[in-house]
Design a protein around this motif. Structure first.
Motif, PDB file in Angstrom:
ATOM      1  N   THR A 240      -9.323  -0.767  -5.833  1.00 37.44           N
ATOM      2  CA  THR A 240      -9.844  -1.790  -4.933  1.00 37.44           C
ATOM      3  C   THR A 240     -11.262  -2.135  -5.409  1.00 37.44           C
ATOM      4  N   GLU A 242     -13.933  -1.173  -3.992  1.00 35.60           N
ATOM      5  CA  GLU A 242     -14.869  -0.119  -3.652  1.00 35.60           C
ATOM      6  C   GLU A 242     -15.302   0.602  -4.925  1.00 35.60           C
TER       7      GLU A 242
ATOM      8  N   ARG C 207     -16.119  -3.717   8.856  1.00 38.88           N
ATOM      9  CA  ARG C 207     -16.144  -3.975   7.414  1.00 38.88           C
ATOM     10  C   ARG C 207     -15.293  -5.204   7.084  1.00 38.88           C
ATOM     11  N   ALA C 210     -12.736  -7.729   2.189  1.00 38.07           N
ATOM     12  CA  ALA C 210     -12.838  -7.444   0.754  1.00 38.07           C
ATOM     13  C   ALA C 210     -14.247  -7.010   0.414  1.00 38.07           C
ATOM     14  N   GLU C 235     -14.462   0.999  10.078  1.00 46.24           N
ATOM     15  CA  GLU C 235     -13.485   0.762   9.012  1.00 46.24           C
ATOM     16  C   GLU C 235     -12.230   0.206   9.664  1.00 46.24           C
ATOM     17  N   ILE C 238      -8.906  -2.881   4.304  1.00 47.74           N
ATOM     18  CA  ILE C 238      -9.323  -3.874   3.322  1.00 47.74           C
ATOM     19  C   ILE C 238      -8.101  -4.515   2.689  1.00 47.74           C
ATOM     20  N   ASN C 247      -3.229  -4.687   5.935  1.00 51.84           N
ATOM     21  CA  ASN C 247      -4.411  -4.296   5.164  1.00 51.84           C
ATOM     22  C   ASN C 247      -4.270  -2.828   4.821  1.00 51.84           C
TER      23      ASN C 247
END
Lengths: 334, 334, 334, 334
Positions: A240, A242, C207, C210, C235, C238, C247
């Protein structure tokens, strides 16, 4: 499969398409709506090239309805598969704790780690002999010698052993390896998967770095289509944006895969984060998410590990993780 | 490599780390700042495990400064490499136009397509014989027979041929193939790369679906480290969140790779989009971005193509693309 | 910050660069190595445009060493921050259970859900009034009326309430909202963050879909730089290539953020998966990973929910989750 | 919309679902196949919550067939939209060249750049006054003063001006701005989009960093649903795993968006790569891919630019780009 025809398409062209589809031994159900005509393709559509139809001038969109995987599909096999790895059962309520060093480095190292992880509750021993490294200049593993040392540790501890294969030509060397691992970078090495499908060896199939669950199951399907149903899936983190962590462990994959498939699914929290401090919380989270097992790197001297020392636990840390994992397992399964 | 020490670390522990680094034959330059101490590692740091150091309690962050690839690096080889594919030069101002069907299907098909693309300006012929498919139930190519047909087309047209290899054990079959393609899914099949490194065959190395440019160059490095410097890089689209197109063609990769490396870089606009309507604009864009060549799928009967017909041009469409590509090339190079 | 100078750069040009950097009130430490000269920039480099320097002809690479966030940084604030939300403490060992419907729909709905989640152990009530929807044609929430109903539920149950803000002009309407949520799509709506920084209201910062952890902390920094230190991170999953789940919940973010920052971090397992069947295992996993709280969607009639019913638990399911969460918490904290 | 019912579902439950769907004013076409029953939902399905149905126990999968965007859809508006920006037409064969500095810094700077880019063929002037920065400590733009200077440059050169808005409360300040830009981070700031929909101002809508084309078109739909059809789309690069470039320019988005929508689409090659050396090849590639215009950063003194200098061309470089762009345009449109 559903094909939506573009508005204003002459009937003759629609008929041509229907004829062509039927020539592929698939029957067509026509649903002519107010605005749009929809064709339903009924039968074995796995041979129909979805993209080819989508590209026709008269076609708006095509959607696949049924899953493209069969042997791995829970719909056709409702009960959990239990894979027997030389006596250690995985799946269907049986929890696997696979531990050991990233790389086998020496006789003393592997024997010491094997004894310690066994004492802490591990029921399989892992150790890398052939190492896939991004750089040709990095340590590539002790290879055949590494497997020899791992087999020696198996003899001394009785633990079944797990090691990664990178080349089907090496299969002979893996005869005494109990669970053969296919790494993330080889998840779509279809030639290797086909070869493993011809054996009866249990296979630990790791999810690729940027592969989705459907692709993981299609790769399991490659092995199973060859006749080998002893497949254990492994979530090990995906790529990803991150950057603080090396990969992003996708723990929702655990319950999702259990719904889609009957195969056991274990988690490798060591490779995912790449940071030993994160292994403990992520091991706990994996169990809480419903995993059938864990694969954890343990090393007796992280500072001198030849590879991936950064993500290894000490035997003492592993002991603490192993005990709490059992307690979380009790809560989750209660 | 730079290692930043955590604030408040006792000097004795910093000294221990310096000793250990120096024992790896790397010298250390200490820069003690107001807030932080920074260690500069000087020498061949390619053997130092960056993550291991990063994981030490006393270390804040580690940064690698020099590129991990060497043979492929333009810094050490400023001039463009020109790869000679049986007389057709690629790179250093020589433009490659590789065209042909996704899969070789029959004698008549490959001969017809070969003649047509040659007439339209192609200087190499592509054709898949071994096909990597996500599903084990999909068409896997004509395999050895497909290569035979391709070699026949080469004899009739004089065009050098390009085909994908999936298994190093097949290398004998590829003896008359002029440019051996490594597909995206095998970009990190290191065992295959090593075998190709032992040959002198030109290799077309495609970027993996979720690999970055550094990893592509490290895979080129695997081939080059074995002694084979005839590597052509290929951008073919990466995986993103976009779903209208199959993959996202990363055209900035072209000028970026030319800056980082001396190897030629070509673009495959057919696989990237998966839609034949997009091949033309993306072929133009690839040339405009500075590519050293194009690889384009051309099929005489897309509706009946056994695979990937959706992304193939007809010979007539290819002819139009081929001519305009030359005109854009003139503008860009003026 | 470290700047590596290209090999072969004349000393005069290096000196010019050093002069320019020093004119920005940053001092420079020169480390001239065998192969390369490295400049270490010492002082407050947060004003130095890293990309500008990187783009200079004489510069090879630039690396930032220190974190760009300060107020949120654990280095400068080692103790856990505890945010007080109208009496309910979050962080530093205090666990938040926020539950309620995706959207406030009616008086009876919100009162019923509020009473039920309170009985099952929730200590805050959530409910959407202003809804960010991808389509302008989708239900946008009851807006001001929704907030009124939520405030009514707060009066009846005593639970502090949580709701999302989309426009700084609405701040007056949120006066009685105890914890103001900034949604994922507004994580980098810097104008909104600045306005929230001028209040003293606790903010729940989600968050972005992306965004990486550094960007999340930089957005927290926007709020804190304005003087409001009451920030709780969240969180919520993502975007990745996976399509079975909406996600991908990044649970390693929990221990990683705790290491980087002193702010509390909670997890929303409902939005992440988008599937109610996955909420339970992912809630367990979040707690096992070390989260300071959970935010869970609960609805009394999922089939008729106006939005996101697909991801809501029934009150009965929530009750089961809530109890087991406490048991996992005990194991993890033991 | 198509809903596939699970195998073995009792007919009474299927009937319940059909009743519920029909109560939402959508009619249902039942197609009972050998293996599976498929419901076709006919009518305005934009109000049906797809995920809610997908989550029902009896439902296997749900697929949406028609596009969720209407005003922006080429199906309902086959001709290219031409947006008139104070006399400069964009789309339908009219090519926009927007150039100028990232940030407006001073009177002399903006006047000098404006004159130079006009001389080189630009037909609009860009300049940032309100700057979205990841860090609260970075330069945030000259704000209202910056807009004043930009308006002054417009008066002197006659070029329409383009600038980014971050807050709907600033709309008054933008009265003399001819084309209002919505930046990537605000692409889903739905409150801002709604406000712009209430004006008649041309809007330049940039694609979000991790948004797909459908989401971009849905955001255009937000503006158009309010009555403002003057929307120009802008591809500016998306987030991928590549780290050598800041973002990955998705040029296939250009022909794909032209197929899906009638709105003009321009490309910003400066932000995408973040490296000035890549702007020229990517500008060429954008035109070759069929873009209706370019937006390019030009600065008279990159080394001292307050922000994003790294990605700016000098006026001389821009002049070369501008001329060759016209020649590529000729080839592509021939």
């Amino acid at each position: 499969m559903i094909a939506v025809i573009k508005i204003g398409t002459p009937q003759s062209q629609v008929d041509n398409l229907i004829d062509w589809i039927e020539s592929q031994n698939v029957s067509v159900h026509v649903s002519a709506g107010h605005y749009q005509t929809v064709l339903g393709l009924i039968g074995d559509t796995s041979k129909i090239d979805m993209e080819l139809i989508e590209n026709l001038d008269i076609v708006d969109t095509v959607k696949r309805i049924s899953e493209p995987f069969k042997s791995a599909n829970r719909k056709f096999h409702p009960d959990d598969t239990v894979v027997d790895v030389s006596g250690v059962k995985v799946g269907g309520g049986n929890f696997a704790v696979i531990a050991g060093p990233c790389s086998v480095e020496s006789h003393d190292q592997i024997i010491e780690v094997a004894n310690k992880v066994k004492a802490s509750g591990a029921n399989m021993l892992r150790g890398g002999a052939f190492k896939p490294r991004t750089s040709p200049y990095d340590f590539q593993g002790l290879q055949a010698d590494g497997l020899e040392l791992l087999i020696e540790a198996k003899k001394q501890t009785g633990l079944p052993i797990v090691s990664e294969i990178m080349n089907a030509n090496h299969l002979d060397l893996f005869e005494e390896v109990d669970l053969i691992q296919v790494g993330a970078r080889n998840m779509q090495n279809f030639e290797l998967l086909k070869e493993l499908g011809r054996t009866k060896k249990p296979v630990l199939l790791k999810r690729g770095l940027a592969n989705n669950l459907k692709e993981l199951l299609m790769s399991a399907e490659y092995i199973m289509a060859g006749g080998n149903e002893n497949v254990i899936l492994c979530e090990r983190g995906i790529r990803t944006f991150e950057t603080y962590t090396r990969n992003t462990l996708d723990l929702a994959a655990v319950p999702m895969l259990k719904e889609l498939s009957h195969l056991p699914i274990i988690v490798d929290p060591s490779h995912a984060s790449g940071i030993s401090r994160l292994v403990k919380p992520m091991a706990f989270a994996s169990v809480a998410a419903g995993a059938d097992g864990l694969m954890i790197e343990v090393h007796n001297d992280p500072l001198n590990a030849l590879c991936d020392g950064a993500q290894s636990l000490t035997p003492e840390q592993f002991d603490d993780v192993s005990k709490k994992v059992q307690r979380i397992l009790e809560v989750v399964r209660s």
